[in-house]
Each structure stands twice: as C-alpha cells, then as structure tokens.
Design a protein around this motif. Structure first.
Motif, PDB file in Angstrom:
ATOM      1  N   PRO A  83       0.688  -1.257  -0.134  1.00 40.15           N
ATOM      2  CA  PRO A  83      -0.069  -0.014  -0.030  1.00 40.15           C
ATOM      3  C   PRO A  83       0.835   1.362   0.099  1.00 40.15           C
ATOM      4  CG  PRO A  83      -0.956  -1.612   1.412  1.00 40.15           C
ATOM      5  CD  PRO A  83       0.371  -2.200   0.944  1.00 40.15           C
ATOM      6  N   ALA A  84       1.732   1.456   0.670  1.00 43.56           N
ATOM      7  CA  ALA A  84       2.836   2.516   0.585  1.00 43.56           C
ATOM      8  C   ALA A  84       3.283   2.645  -0.587  1.00 43.56           C
ATOM      9  CB  ALA A  84       3.816   2.338   1.929  1.00 43.56           C
ATOM     10  N   VAL A  85       3.828   1.765  -1.290  1.00 39.04           N
ATOM     11  CA  VAL A  85       4.276   1.835  -2.681  1.00 39.04           C
ATOM     12  C   VAL A  85       3.453   2.358  -3.567  1.00 39.04           C
ATOM     13  CG1 VAL A  85       5.487   0.619  -4.229  1.00 39.04           C
ATOM     14  CG2 VAL A  85       6.164   0.000  -2.132  1.00 39.04           C
ATOM     15  N   VAL A  86       2.185   1.772  -3.667  1.00 38.49           N
ATOM     16  CA  VAL A  86       1.168   2.259  -4.539  1.00 38.49           C
ATOM     17  C   VAL A  86       0.891   3.581  -4.155  1.00 38.49           C
ATOM     18  CG1 VAL A  86      -1.074   1.879  -5.338  1.00 38.49           C
ATOM     19  CG2 VAL A  86       0.535  -0.181  -4.602  1.00 38.49           C
ATOM     20  N   ALA A  87       0.740   4.121  -2.871  1.00 40.05           N
ATOM     21  CA  ALA A  87       0.367   5.394  -2.547  1.00 40.05           C
ATOM     22  C   ALA A  87       1.344   6.440  -3.043  1.00 40.05           C
ATOM     23  CB  ALA A  87       0.352   5.480  -0.966  1.00 40.05           C
ATOM     24  N   THR A  88       2.652   6.046  -2.966  1.00 41.80           N
ATOM     25  CA  THR A  88       3.587   6.997  -3.511  1.00 41.80           C
ATOM     26  C   THR A  88       3.785   6.844  -5.010  1.00 41.80           C
ATOM     27  OG1 THR A  88       4.811   6.292  -1.557  1.00 41.80           O
ATOM     28  CG2 THR A  88       6.105   7.491  -3.511  1.00 41.80           C
ATOM     29  N   ILE A  89       3.305   5.960  -5.588  1.00 40.06           N
ATOM     30  CA  ILE A  89       3.105   6.109  -7.016  1.00 40.06           C
ATOM     31  C   ILE A  89       2.037   6.969  -7.501  1.00 40.06           C
ATOM     32  CG2 ILE A  89       2.934   4.734  -9.375  1.00 40.06           C
ATOM     33  CD1 ILE A  89       4.530   2.488  -7.852  1.00 40.06           C
ATOM     34  N   VAL A  90       0.972   6.890  -6.915  1.00 33.87           N
ATOM     35  CA  VAL A  90      -0.337   7.346  -6.778  1.00 33.87           C
ATOM     36  C   VAL A  90       0.120   9.126  -6.831  1.00 33.87           C
ATOM     37  CG1 VAL A  90      -2.647   8.160  -5.958  1.00 33.87           C
ATOM     38  CG2 VAL A  90      -1.895   5.802  -6.535  1.00 33.87           C
ATOM     39  N   VAL A 119       8.071  18.796  -5.889  1.00 33.78           N
ATOM     40  CA  VAL A 119       8.826  17.868  -6.496  1.00 33.78           C
ATOM     41  C   VAL A 119       9.939  17.354  -5.711  1.00 33.78           C
ATOM     42  CG1 VAL A 119      10.014  17.198  -8.526  1.00 33.78           C
ATOM     43  CG2 VAL A 119       8.176  18.924  -8.735  1.00 33.78           C
ATOM     44  N   ALA A 120      10.672  17.980  -5.150  1.00 35.48           N
ATOM     45  CA  ALA A 120      12.109  17.330  -4.394  1.00 35.48           C
ATOM     46  C   ALA A 120      11.500  16.573  -3.334  1.00 35.48           C
ATOM     47  CB  ALA A 120      12.947  18.450  -3.970  1.00 35.48           C
ATOM     48  N   PRO A 121      10.683  16.858  -2.538  1.00 37.15           N
ATOM     49  CA  PRO A 121      10.200  16.014  -1.402  1.00 37.15           C
ATOM     50  C   PRO A 121       9.658  14.595  -1.644  1.00 37.15           C
ATOM     51  CG  PRO A 121       9.502  18.191  -0.703  1.00 37.15           C
ATOM     52  CD  PRO A 121      10.087  18.096  -2.076  1.00 37.15           C
ATOM     53  N   LEU A 122       8.886  14.711  -2.906  1.00 34.28           N
ATOM     54  CA  LEU A 122       8.233  13.594  -3.494  1.00 34.28           C
ATOM     55  C   LEU A 122       9.427  12.631  -4.141  1.00 34.28           C
ATOM     56  CD1 LEU A 122       5.862  11.618  -3.959  1.00 34.28           C
ATOM     57  CD2 LEU A 122       5.336  12.900  -6.072  1.00 34.28           C
ATOM     58  N   VAL A 123      10.419  13.219  -4.863  1.00 34.37           N
ATOM     59  CA  VAL A 123      11.544  12.497  -5.265  1.00 34.37           C
ATOM     60  C   VAL A 123      12.295  11.944  -4.164  1.00 34.37           C
ATOM     61  CG1 VAL A 123      13.555  12.598  -6.444  1.00 34.37           C
ATOM     62  CG2 VAL A 123      11.595  13.668  -7.623  1.00 34.37           C
ATOM     63  N   ASP A 124      12.395  12.468  -3.363  1.00 39.64           N
ATOM     64  CA  ASP A 124      12.927  11.897  -2.145  1.00 39.64           C
ATOM     65  C   ASP A 124      12.235  10.606  -1.370  1.00 39.64           C
ATOM     66  OD1 ASP A 124      14.855  13.760  -2.110  1.00 39.64           O
ATOM     67  OD2 ASP A 124      14.285  14.973  -0.473  1.00 39.64           O
ATOM     68  N   ARG A 125      11.005  10.924  -1.541  1.00 36.86           N
ATOM     69  CA  ARG A 125      10.156   9.790  -0.951  1.00 36.86           C
ATOM     70  C   ARG A 125      10.212   8.472  -1.874  1.00 36.86           C
ATOM     71  NH1 ARG A 125       4.289  11.987  -0.435  1.00 36.86           N
ATOM     72  NH2 ARG A 125       3.803   9.708  -0.963  1.00 36.86           N
ATOM     73  N   LEU A 126      10.194   8.865  -3.120  1.00 30.94           N
ATOM     74  CA  LEU A 126      10.361   7.917  -4.173  1.00 30.94           C
ATOM     75  C   LEU A 126      11.449   7.166  -4.451  1.00 30.94           C
ATOM     76  CD1 LEU A 126       8.562   9.685  -7.008  1.00 30.94           C
ATOM     77  CD2 LEU A 126       7.830   7.548  -6.416  1.00 30.94           C
ATOM     78  N   GLU A 127      12.493   7.670  -3.842  1.00 31.88           N
ATOM     79  CA  GLU A 127      13.806   7.184  -3.809  1.00 31.88           C
ATOM     80  C   GLU A 127      14.078   6.293  -2.637  1.00 31.88           C
ATOM     81  OE1 GLU A 127      16.295  10.722  -3.962  1.00 31.88           O
ATOM     82  OE2 GLU A 127      16.753  10.569  -5.969  1.00 31.88           O
ATOM     83  N   GLY A 128      13.368   6.758  -1.403  1.00 36.58           N
ATOM     84  CA  GLY A 128      13.594   5.843  -0.328  1.00 36.58           C
ATOM     85  C   GLY A 128      12.566   4.594  -0.672  1.00 36.58           C
ATOM     86  N   VAL A 129      11.482   4.582  -1.232  1.00 35.64           N
ATOM     87  CA  VAL A 129      10.645   3.672  -1.703  1.00 35.64           C
ATOM     88  C   VAL A 129      11.510   2.504  -2.486  1.00 35.64           C
ATOM     89  CG1 VAL A 129       8.904   2.699  -3.048  1.00 35.64           C
ATOM     90  CG2 VAL A 129       8.473   4.645  -1.193  1.00 35.64           C
ATOM     91  N   ARG A 130      11.940   3.290  -3.561  1.00 35.68           N
ATOM     92  CA  ARG A 130      13.019   2.333  -4.400  1.00 35.68           C
ATOM     93  C   ARG A 130      14.040   1.695  -3.857  1.00 35.68           C
ATOM     94  NH1 ARG A 130      16.882   6.291  -7.491  1.00 35.68           N
ATOM     95  NH2 ARG A 130      17.690   5.807  -5.270  1.00 35.68           N
ATOM     96  N   ASP A 131      14.630   2.302  -2.588  1.00 36.43           N
ATOM     97  CA  ASP A 131      15.715   1.760  -1.986  1.00 36.43           C
ATOM     98  C   ASP A 131      15.389   0.669  -0.803  1.00 36.43           C
ATOM     99  OD1 ASP A 131      17.496   3.031  -3.878  1.00 36.43           O
ATOM    100  OD2 ASP A 131      17.724   5.038  -2.493  1.00 36.43           O
ATOM    101  N   GLY A 132      13.899   0.712  -0.691  1.00 31.49           N
ATOM    102  CA  GLY A 132      13.370  -0.056   0.598  1.00 31.49           C
ATOM    103  C   GLY A 132      13.711   0.602   1.824  1.00 31.49           C
ATOM    104  N   GLN A 133      13.748   1.856   1.904  1.00 40.46           N
ATOM    105  CA  GLN A 133      13.858   2.483   3.257  1.00 40.46           C
ATOM    106  C   GLN A 133      12.715   2.472   4.119  1.00 40.46           C
ATOM    107  OE1 GLN A 133      15.750   6.229   2.283  1.00 40.46           O
ATOM    108  NE2 GLN A 133      17.551   5.361   1.592  1.00 40.46           N
ATOM    109  N   ALA A 134      12.646   1.830   5.237  1.00 37.61           N
ATOM    110  CA  ALA A 134      11.410   2.130   5.997  1.00 37.61           C
ATOM    111  C   ALA A 134      11.173   3.332   6.457  1.00 37.61           C
ATOM    112  CB  ALA A 134      11.701   1.197   7.434  1.00 37.61           C
ATOM    113  N   SER A 135      11.777   4.389   6.713  1.00 33.90           N
ATOM    114  CA  SER A 135      11.442   5.826   7.013  1.00 33.90           C
ATOM    115  C   SER A 135      10.802   6.514   5.744  1.00 33.90           C
ATOM    116  CB  SER A 135      13.038   6.654   7.138  1.00 33.90           C
ATOM    117  OG  SER A 135      13.685   6.622   6.224  1.00 33.90           O
ATOM    118  N   ALA A 136      11.129   5.762   4.422  1.00 39.00           N
ATOM    119  CA  ALA A 136      10.188   6.513   3.303  1.00 39.00           C
ATOM    120  C   ALA A 136       8.792   6.120   3.589  1.00 39.00           C
ATOM    121  CB  ALA A 136      10.996   6.027   2.158  1.00 39.00           C
ATOM    122  N   MET A 137       8.660   4.554   3.746  1.00 35.92           N
ATOM    123  CA  MET A 137       7.268   4.040   3.828  1.00 35.92           C
ATOM    124  C   MET A 137       6.628   4.752   4.906  1.00 35.92           C
ATOM    125  SD  MET A 137       7.441   1.815   1.661  1.00 35.92           S
ATOM    126  CE  MET A 137       8.430   0.823   0.828  1.00 35.92           C
TER     127      MET A 137
END
Length: 186
Positions: A83-90, A119-137
C-alpha cells in the motif's frame, strides 16, 4: 513556435498517458496486479520522461525518472505493490498531472513554466521507496492513510505552490529529436 507546437502535442499525449496510469493504479489499489499493466505503467512514465527531458521540463523529468526506477524495481521483483508503494506512485501521478497543468498554463500564456517545491520531497520519498527504506514508507503513510479526514487534509497540504525559477535552454541533438518523433507517433 516549433517548441510551442511540440509542447502542445506533448501535453495532449501526456494527459492521455497520465489518465491511463491513473486507471492502472486504481486497478492495482483494487487488488488487480497484472504484470502487463505494470509494464504498461512503466512504458507510459518512461515515454513522458523522455520527451519532458528533451523539452527541458526539469520537474517532470526528475519526477518521472525516479518513478520509472520504482516501477522498474517492481518489474524486477525487487519491490512489491505494498500500500505505501502504491500510494507513493499515486502521489507521483497526481503531481505529474499538476506539473502538466503548469506547462499548459505556460504555453497558453506564453511564459516560463512554473517550478514546484513539492517535486524534491516526493522525489526523495520515491528514492526511499525504491531503496526499500522503512523511513520512506513511514513518510508515505503518515499515520492518517485510509481515513477520509486524513486524506482531505493531506490533499489540501499537498497543493503545490509554484516557485519562480527560470529554466535554462538546452540545444537538442538528433537523438533527442528522434525520441520526440517516436513519442508523438505513438
């Protein structure tokens, strides 16, 4: 004038791509995860990224680049549609639509494209999700996901504020032009 025509065509195509991405993401949120839909989502984001890059649309390029990386990780089964990954892509798709709106306003009013702080904060979140970081989730869920009141306040808080930055102009080479022609032919 040639650039304006290219941007108008880019907008027409990109709005269609974003609409289709939204449909796919809604299906995924409803539990339908078809590998071909994941591939289609990836291709649409990739196409937008390529042409945005050629048109010097930096916010769109940055956002779609990292979104594409997240989708690639999903295709490669390094990530799953939690769900957190989908929410970030949405969120990425929603912001992409707003960025396209800003390009449309710039074209309609013959002015520079507004830049967005979001844009920058969302890019940071996406990078965190991409890298599997729990804090991004955790940043994605924020403790209010799934509640109407939380969703409404998040939507209000996520309304982008334009930043007045003047993008620089880059010469396009033949490879860029071929990519643009390929996109427009789709």
């Amino acid at each position: 004038e040639e650039d304006v025509e290219l941007l108008v065509e880019f907008l027409d195509e990109s709005y269609d791509e974003v609409d289709r991405c939204e449909e796919i993401l809604n299906d995924i949120q409803d539990g339908t995860i078809d590998p071909e839909c994941v591939n289609e989502l990836f291709r649409k984001v990739h196409s937008i990224k390529g042409v945005a890059s050629c048109c010097d649309l930096h916010d769109i390029t940055n956002l779609t680049h990292v979104t594409e990386e997240v989708l690639s990780a999903i295709r490669d089964e390094k990530l799953t549609f939690q769900p957190a990954v989908v929410a970030t892509i949405v969120d990425s798709n929603d912001l992409l639509r707003l960025l396209l709106d800003a390009v449309k306003v710039a074209v309609d009013e013959s002015r520079e494209v507004a830049r967005f702080d979001e844009v920058a904060p969302l890019v940071d979140r996406l990078e965190g999700v991409r890298d599997g970081q729990a804090s991004a989730m955790a940043m994605v869920t924020g403790g209010t996901a799934g509640t109407e009141e939380g969703d409404a306040s998040e939507a209000e808080a996520a309304t982008p504020e334009p930043v007045d930055e003047t993008p620089h102009r880059v010469e396009r080479d033949e490879e860029d032009l071929e990519l643009i022609v390929e996109f427009l032919d789709e």
